[in-house]
Scaffold this motif. Structure first.
Motif, short mmCIF file in Angstrom:
data_model
loop_
_atom_site.label_atom_id
_atom_site.label_comp_id
_atom_site.label_asym_id
_atom_site.label_seq_id
_atom_site.Cartn_x
_atom_site.Cartn_y
_atom_site.Cartn_z
N ARG A 125 26.97 -36.46 5.50
CA ARG A 125 28.02 -37.56 5.00
C ARG A 125 27.97 -38.83 5.52
O ARG A 125 28.08 -39.93 5.21
CB ARG A 125 29.29 -36.79 5.31
N SER A 134 34.73 -32.63 2.35
CA SER A 134 33.25 -32.78 2.90
C SER A 134 33.46 -32.89 4.57
O SER A 134 32.25 -33.19 5.05
CB SER A 134 32.57 -33.83 2.19
N ARG A 136 27.53 -29.48 -0.65
CA ARG A 136 26.78 -30.58 -0.41
C ARG A 136 26.13 -31.08 -2.09
O ARG A 136 26.15 -32.41 -2.07
CB ARG A 136 25.24 -30.31 0.20
N PHE A 153 29.02 -33.06 -3.66
CA PHE A 153 29.38 -34.37 -2.88
C PHE A 153 28.08 -35.26 -3.31
O PHE A 153 28.38 -36.51 -3.46
CB PHE A 153 29.10 -33.97 -1.41
N GLU A 178 28.23 -33.27 8.17
CA GLU A 178 28.66 -34.40 8.88
C GLU A 178 27.59 -35.50 8.99
O GLU A 178 27.92 -36.62 8.49
CB GLU A 178 29.48 -34.18 10.21
#
Length: 222
Positions: free
Chosen positions: A137, A126, A72, A75, A134
């Protein structure tokens, strides 16, 4: 009267504990990008991440709750950098508004593809990790789409586009670019990074042309 001063924190080779923690965190982020982007999230255990980043396992857990927390964080760094690329292109005073939006999309794609590890983490590794990831994201997708939406509204105010809410077209465009990048990563497309960036810009321009030309009334009346 004598004064006392608070002793300085213990240092290691001239660095404070906070600096050491920051350096370890950056090494873990770099290791996460390298391993998730090359081997894949499923094939990058914590032990390998720690050895790659030259960080002890106990120090890993000082920074992150687990492997997903590191994913995370990697990302989020990529999303933030992509957002900066978008925002910089959109504020370029030497380009008109329409050109800025095209530039922003093309340059964001190039930022990811110039280091395919970035693209793989953002668009593939990811996805489907957990319900929490999710949701995170999806929030990132909406944040990136909001940048495109806001500038589409500026185009509408300038008379370049019809007046409407551009949330869904912006989300769709982020999704299209995501799929284009995934296709580029897993298939032999015959395109270099610049070629795929041009495809993304062409799709955006097609959306603009289509929005200008066609009515949003559907189904047809009569």
């Amino acid at each position: 009267m004598a004064t006392t001063t608070k002793p300085a924190g213990r240092r290691y080779r001239g660095r404070t504990p906070e600096q050491l923690r920051g350096e370890r965190r950056q090494r873990l982020l770099d290791a996460g990008l390298a391993l998730f982007g090359e081997r894949g999230y499923a094939n990058a255990p914590i032990e390998l991440i720690c050895s790659t980043g030259s960080v002890a396992t106990r120090h890993f857990y000082e920074q992150f709750d687990g492997r997903e927390a590191l994913l995370r964080a990697v990302f989020d760094e990529l999303v933030a950098a992509t957002g900066t690329v978008l925002a910089t292109a959109l504020k370029n005073p030497d380009r008109d508004l329409h050109e800025r939006v095209s530039d922003a999309i093309g340059q964001a794609v190039l930022y990811l593809l110039n280091d395919p590890r970035r693209a793989r983490v953002m668009c593939m590794e990811s996805v489907g990790v957990s319900r929490e990831m999710e949701s995170h994201r999806r929030e990132a997708i909406h944040n990136l789409a909001s940048i495109i939406r806001d500038y589409s509204q500026h185009l509408a105010e300038a008379g370049e586009l019809p007046q409407r809410d551009y949330h869904f077209p912006a989300v769709a465009l982020v999704g299209v670019v995501n799929e284009l990048i995934t296709e580029w990563l897993v298939e032999d497309t015959g395109l270099d990074a610049g070629g795929l960036a041009r495809e993304a810009v062409l799709i955006f321009r097609a959306v603009i042309i289509g929005t200008k030309r066609y009515s949003t009334d559907w189904p047809p009346v009569g």
